[in-house]
Design a protein around this motif. Structure first.
Motif, PDB file in Angstrom:
ATOM      1  N   PRO A 116      84.344  66.358   7.733  1.00 22.22           N
ATOM      2  CA  PRO A 116      85.467  66.101   6.647  1.00 22.22           C
ATOM      3  C   PRO A 116      86.804  66.730   7.169  1.00 22.22           C
ATOM      4  O   PRO A 116      87.810  66.262   6.604  1.00 22.22           O
ATOM      5  CB  PRO A 116      84.861  67.285   5.590  1.00 22.22           C
ATOM      6  CG  PRO A 116      83.488  67.211   5.796  1.00 22.22           C
ATOM      7  CD  PRO A 116      83.047  66.938   7.331  1.00 22.22           C
ATOM      8  N   TYR A 137      85.783  60.785  -7.617  1.00 26.05           N
ATOM      9  CA  TYR A 137      84.979  60.500  -6.191  1.00 26.05           C
ATOM     10  C   TYR A 137      83.766  61.272  -5.817  1.00 26.05           C
ATOM     11  O   TYR A 137      83.408  61.168  -4.810  1.00 26.05           O
ATOM     12  CB  TYR A 137      86.365  60.401  -4.941  1.00 26.05           C
ATOM     13  CG  TYR A 137      87.421  59.698  -5.119  1.00 26.05           C
ATOM     14  CD1 TYR A 137      87.060  58.420  -4.762  1.00 26.05           C
ATOM     15  CD2 TYR A 137      88.361  59.847  -5.880  1.00 26.05           C
ATOM     16  CE1 TYR A 137      88.061  57.441  -4.825  1.00 26.05           C
ATOM     17  CE2 TYR A 137      89.536  59.019  -5.901  1.00 26.05           C
ATOM     18  CZ  TYR A 137      89.554  57.929  -5.643  1.00 26.05           C
ATOM     19  OH  TYR A 137      90.341  56.903  -5.689  1.00 26.05           O
ATOM     20  N   GLY A 138      83.450  62.287  -6.567  1.00 22.70           N
ATOM     21  CA  GLY A 138      82.045  62.909  -6.239  1.00 22.70           C
ATOM     22  C   GLY A 138      82.353  63.746  -5.075  1.00 22.70           C
ATOM     23  O   GLY A 138      81.318  63.964  -4.333  1.00 22.70           O
ATOM     24  N   ASP A 139      83.363  64.394  -5.139  1.00 18.50           N
ATOM     25  CA  ASP A 139      83.579  65.454  -4.134  1.00 18.50           C
ATOM     26  C   ASP A 139      83.644  64.743  -2.573  1.00 18.50           C
ATOM     27  O   ASP A 139      83.264  65.429  -1.541  1.00 18.50           O
ATOM     28  CB  ASP A 139      82.593  66.582  -3.998  1.00 18.50           C
ATOM     29  CG  ASP A 139      83.020  67.778  -3.277  1.00 18.50           C
ATOM     30  OD1 ASP A 139      84.249  68.020  -3.330  1.00 18.50           O
ATOM     31  OD2 ASP A 139      82.284  68.436  -2.736  1.00 18.50           O
ATOM     32  N   ALA A 140      84.007  63.347  -2.481  1.00 21.79           N
ATOM     33  CA  ALA A 140      83.715  62.664  -1.258  1.00 21.79           C
ATOM     34  C   ALA A 140      84.604  63.177   0.006  1.00 21.79           C
ATOM     35  O   ALA A 140      84.126  63.308   1.029  1.00 21.79           O
ATOM     36  CB  ALA A 140      84.194  61.041  -1.677  1.00 21.79           C
ATOM     37  N   GLN A 170      82.644  65.554   2.148  1.00 22.23           N
ATOM     38  CA  GLN A 170      81.313  65.001   2.439  1.00 22.23           C
ATOM     39  C   GLN A 170      81.204  64.057   3.634  1.00 22.23           C
ATOM     40  O   GLN A 170      82.536  63.332   3.788  1.00 22.23           O
ATOM     41  CB  GLN A 170      80.560  64.354   1.206  1.00 22.23           C
ATOM     42  CG  GLN A 170      80.543  65.112   0.180  1.00 22.23           C
ATOM     43  CD  GLN A 170      79.584  66.395   0.118  1.00 22.23           C
ATOM     44  OE1 GLN A 170      78.702  66.536   1.094  1.00 22.23           O
ATOM     45  NE2 GLN A 170      80.186  67.386  -0.542  1.00 22.23           N
ATOM     46  N   ASN A 196      88.756  64.683  -7.641  1.00 21.74           N
ATOM     47  CA  ASN A 196      87.572  65.123  -7.152  1.00 21.74           C
ATOM     48  C   ASN A 196      86.203  64.978  -7.999  1.00 21.74           C
ATOM     49  O   ASN A 196      85.121  64.399  -7.224  1.00 21.74           O
ATOM     50  CB  ASN A 196      87.365  66.679  -6.819  1.00 21.74           C
ATOM     51  CG  ASN A 196      86.412  67.237  -5.974  1.00 21.74           C
ATOM     52  OD1 ASN A 196      86.354  66.841  -4.654  1.00 21.74           O
ATOM     53  ND2 ASN A 196      85.861  68.207  -6.506  1.00 21.74           N
ATOM     54  N   GLY A 219      81.140  60.583   5.541  1.00 20.60           N
ATOM     55  CA  GLY A 219      81.149  59.468   4.640  1.00 20.60           C
ATOM     56  C   GLY A 219      79.746  58.551   4.741  1.00 20.60           C
ATOM     57  O   GLY A 219      78.791  58.938   5.573  1.00 20.60           O
ATOM     58  N   PRO A 220      79.496  57.655   3.920  1.00 22.01           N
ATOM     59  CA  PRO A 220      78.088  57.008   3.680  1.00 22.01           C
ATOM     60  C   PRO A 220      78.065  56.003   4.900  1.00 22.01           C
ATOM     61  O   PRO A 220      76.970  55.651   5.267  1.00 22.01           O
ATOM     62  CB  PRO A 220      78.187  56.254   2.256  1.00 22.01           C
ATOM     63  CG  PRO A 220      79.709  56.167   2.106  1.00 22.01           C
ATOM     64  CD  PRO A 220      80.381  57.425   2.600  1.00 22.01           C
TER      65      PRO A 220
END
Length: 99
Positions: A50, A35-38, A41, A32, A43-44
């Motif tokens: 989620p 991956y920055g709590d990805a 979140q 976590n 997706g970019p």
């Protein structure tokens, strides 16, 4: 305090549960952070909910286990699956805080 010299085989079920939960917890916290709590979140590139994203990852892990079985090479899929189920529980509670 001296460190225990017990092997996994020597542990009782309670000690094994504690050890396995600690391993999963440490893995989840490490991934976590990396991956920055990805997982929680959108997706970019694709705005995927989620919960749906986690469910897709669970499906992928189950498919890998179904296709290849559980071996030394796929045992990490079991741990990943446990982690994703925990993430799913968190995501569902975030979505519906009263439950």
């Amino acid at each position: 305090m001296a460190k225990s010299t017990k092997t996994y085989k020597d542990l009782d079920s309670t000690e094994r549960i504690i050890l396995e939960c600690e391993e999963v917890k440490n893995l989840l916290l490490s991934k976590n952070a990396a991956y920055g709590d990805a997982v929680h979140q959108p997706g970019p590139l694709f705005n995927i909910d989620p919960v749906l994203g986690i469910q897709a990852r669970i499906n992928d892990k189950l498919r890998r286990i179904q296709n290849t079985g559980i071996t030394d090479k796929t045992e990490d899929s079991v741990t990943d699956l446990i982690g994703y189920l925990i993430h799913l529980k968190i995501a569902l509670k975030k979505r519906n805080p009263g439950t």
